[in-house]
Design an enzyme around this catalytic site. Sequence first.
Site, PDB file in Angstrom:
ATOM      1  N   SER A 142       0.856  -1.195   0.000  1.00 29.25           N
ATOM      2  CA  SER A 142       0.000   0.000   0.000  1.00 29.25           C
ATOM      3  C   SER A 142       0.885   1.235   0.000  1.00 29.25           C
ATOM      4  CB  SER A 142      -0.865   0.015   1.261  1.00 29.25           C
ATOM      5  OG  SER A 142      -1.543   1.248   1.393  1.00 29.25           O
ATOM      6  N   TYR A 155      -1.304  -1.035  11.217  1.00 30.66           N
ATOM      7  CA  TYR A 155      -1.616  -1.338   9.811  1.00 30.66           C
ATOM      8  C   TYR A 155      -0.534  -0.766   8.891  1.00 30.66           C
ATOM      9  CZ  TYR A 155      -3.749  -1.277   5.209  1.00 30.66           C
ATOM     10  OH  TYR A 155      -3.973  -1.450   3.857  1.00 30.66           O
TER      11      TYR A 155
END
Length: 173
Positions: A142, A155
């Site tokens: 990501s 995360y």
Amino acid sequence: MAAAQATALITGASAGIGRELARVFAANGHPLALTARRKDRLDALAREIGTAYGVPVSVFAHDLEDPGAPVALHRAVTQAGIEVGILVNNAGFGTQGAFATSDRAREEALIAVNVLAPVKLAQLFLPAMLKRGSGRILNVASTAAFQPGPSMANYYASKAYWPAAGSVDTSLS
Ligand SMILES: NC(=O)c1ccc[n+]([C@@H]2O[C@H](COP(=O)([O-])OP(=O)(O)OC[C@H]3O[C@@H](n4cnc5c(N)ncnc54)[C@H](OP(=O)(O)O)[C@@H]3O)[C@@H](O)[C@H]2O)c1
């Protein structure tokens, strides 16, 4: 006759990016092995893809929070006679909120799914790829990997794992 396409094993194929990747691989002629927890969704996707693209699709329901799941998945795929040519480590989830009051079990589960499972699956499937001299591993990270993540520290850190790990020199073409 065109050469047979490699089979793609896609984690987190029951929703979102994983489901779309499954459709894209199938559209390009790749047989599929799909995994996630929700078997009903995987079965529905397998039917849809089989009808639309005519490629073989196998379904394996596993919970990657379980530390034994990668080994169980590898065993099930192998016993089904499937040779995985492309491993797509896509399954993942995020948590949000103040770290100090976060749910410890949930944060550990995040590390298990986002980091440990991909590492274990790479360890399990890579040797056969090296032996064959062909194979691919796609780790879905990501843009979160490249910046701080206020209220989502665990995360963001988990997504930074693969860029931080760097490329593995496997001498594969
Ligand atoms: N959406 C974004 O904006 C975005 C941006 C950058 C990167 N990503 C990354 O892309 C990947 C997919 O994200 P997404 O947005 O498509 O998420 P999503 O729609 O929530 O789908 C997540 C997938 O992971 C599976 N999964 C979650 N927990 C699991 C577990 N314990 N065991 C096995 N499978 C599990 C889910 O299946 P079940 O619930 O059926 O198990 C589902 O198929 C993640 O790695 C995420 O970090 C997403």
